[in-house]
Scaffold this motif. Structure first.
Motif, PDB file in Angstrom:
ATOM      1  N   VAL A  46       0.883  -1.165   0.000  1.00 26.70           N
ATOM      2  CA  VAL A  46       0.000   0.000   0.000  1.00 26.70           C
ATOM      3  C   VAL A  46       0.919   1.213   0.000  1.00 26.70           C
ATOM      4  O   VAL A  46       1.824   1.304   0.819  1.00 26.70           O
ATOM      5  CB  VAL A  46      -0.929   0.022   1.239  1.00 26.70           C
ATOM      6  CG1 VAL A  46      -1.726   1.304   1.290  1.00 26.70           C
ATOM      7  CG2 VAL A  46      -1.866  -1.172   1.227  1.00 26.70           C
ATOM      8  N   ASP A  47       0.705   2.120  -0.947  1.00 23.71           N
ATOM      9  CA  ASP A  47       1.590   3.275  -1.076  1.00 23.71           C
ATOM     10  C   ASP A  47       1.115   4.486  -0.283  1.00 23.71           C
ATOM     11  O   ASP A  47       1.891   5.404  -0.036  1.00 23.71           O
ATOM     12  CB  ASP A  47       1.718   3.663  -2.555  1.00 23.71           C
ATOM     13  CG  ASP A  47       2.339   2.532  -3.371  1.00 23.71           C
ATOM     14  OD1 ASP A  47       3.519   2.223  -3.134  1.00 23.71           O
ATOM     15  OD2 ASP A  47       1.631   1.953  -4.215  1.00 23.71           O
ATOM     16  N   MET A  48      -0.165   4.465   0.107  1.00 25.30           N
ATOM     17  CA  MET A  48      -0.736   5.613   0.809  1.00 25.30           C
ATOM     18  C   MET A  48      -2.055   5.191   1.451  1.00 25.30           C
ATOM     19  O   MET A  48      -2.739   4.306   0.939  1.00 25.30           O
ATOM     20  CB  MET A  48      -0.990   6.741  -0.195  1.00 25.30           C
ATOM     21  CG  MET A  48      -1.623   7.976   0.369  1.00 25.30           C
ATOM     22  SD  MET A  48      -1.857   9.178  -0.973  1.00 25.30           S
ATOM     23  CE  MET A  48      -1.997  10.657  -0.040  1.00 25.30           C
ATOM     24  N   VAL A  49      -2.403   5.850   2.565  1.00 23.34           N
ATOM     25  CA  VAL A  49      -3.686   5.605   3.225  1.00 23.34           C
ATOM     26  C   VAL A  49      -4.402   6.945   3.380  1.00 23.34           C
ATOM     27  O   VAL A  49      -3.793   7.937   3.781  1.00 23.34           O
ATOM     28  CB  VAL A  49      -3.498   4.945   4.617  1.00 23.34           C
ATOM     29  CG1 VAL A  49      -4.839   4.801   5.338  1.00 23.34           C
ATOM     30  CG2 VAL A  49      -2.818   3.580   4.482  1.00 23.34           C
ATOM     31  N   ILE A  50      -5.694   6.954   3.040  1.00 19.96           N
ATOM     32  CA  ILE A  50      -6.545   8.126   3.248  1.00 19.96           C
ATOM     33  C   ILE A  50      -7.637   7.663   4.203  1.00 19.96           C
ATOM     34  O   ILE A  50      -8.405   6.761   3.868  1.00 19.96           O
ATOM     35  CB  ILE A  50      -7.160   8.623   1.926  1.00 19.96           C
ATOM     36  CG1 ILE A  50      -6.051   9.017   0.944  1.00 19.96           C
ATOM     37  CG2 ILE A  50      -8.108   9.792   2.182  1.00 19.96           C
ATOM     38  CD1 ILE A  50      -6.539   9.350  -0.455  1.00 19.96           C
ATOM     39  N   THR A  51      -7.686   8.260   5.398  1.00 24.59           N
ATOM     40  CA  THR A  51      -8.622   7.766   6.408  1.00 24.59           C
ATOM     41  C   THR A  51      -9.459   8.862   7.053  1.00 24.59           C
ATOM     42  O   THR A  51      -9.005   9.991   7.219  1.00 24.59           O
ATOM     43  CB  THR A  51      -7.878   6.979   7.509  1.00 24.59           C
ATOM     44  OG1 THR A  51      -8.828   6.466   8.452  1.00 24.59           O
ATOM     45  CG2 THR A  51      -6.866   7.841   8.245  1.00 24.59           C
TER      46      THR A  51
END
Length: 120
Positions: A46-51
Motif C-alpha cells: 500500500v503506497d498511501m492511506v486516506i482515512t
C-alpha cells in the motif's frame, strides 16, 4: 505499476467517491469500512492511506498508530479526510503520524492534488 491507495471511511458513499476519483487518475484503490477493517486489509503493498477520523471499532488516530507500529508502513503517507478541523484534533493526528489533513466537504480536484503532491 499503479500506486495503491487504501481509503478508509465508515461512509460507503465517501469511500465510493474517493475510490472513483482515484481510479479515474489511474490509482489502484482498496476500500476499508473502519480502522479495524483497514488493518486487516493492509497486508501487501500500500503506497498511501486516506482515512476518516471518526469511525466505529477503530478510529483514524488508532488506525494511524496501528499502521505506524509496523516497520513496513512506518513511512507511508497517511492523509486524514474528515469533517474535523479543530487544531487539537489536527495536533493529535500529527502526533500519531498523519502526513496531512483534508477537511470535508472536499472537491475531487483537491483530493487529487494532495495525493499527487504526497506521492511524488
Amino acid at each position: 505499476m499503479a500506486k495503491r491507495i487504501m481509503t478508509v471511511d465508515d461512509s460507503a458513499s465517501v469511500r465510493q467517491m474517493v475510490a472513483f476519483t482515484l481510479k479515474k487518475e489511474g490509482y489502484d484503490v482498496i476500500e476499508a469500512s473502519d480502522g479495524k477493517d483497514a488493518l486487516a486489509k493492509l497486508a501487501g503493498t500500500v503506497d498511501m492511506v486516506i482515512t476518516d477520523l471518526n469511525m466505529p471499532n477503530l478510529d483514524g488516530i488508532g488506525l494511524i498508530k496501528g499502521i505506524r507500529s509496523q516497520a513496513a508502513y512506518k513511512f507511508i503517507p497517511i492523509i486524514m479526510l474528515t469533517t474535523e478541523s479543530q487544531a487539537a484534533k489536527k495536533a493529535a493526528g500529527k502526533a500519531a503520524g498523519a502526513t496531512g489533513w483534508i477537511v470535508k466537504p472536499f472537491t475531487p480536484d483537491q483530493l487529487v492534488a494532495v495525493v499527487k503532491k504526497v506521492l511524488r
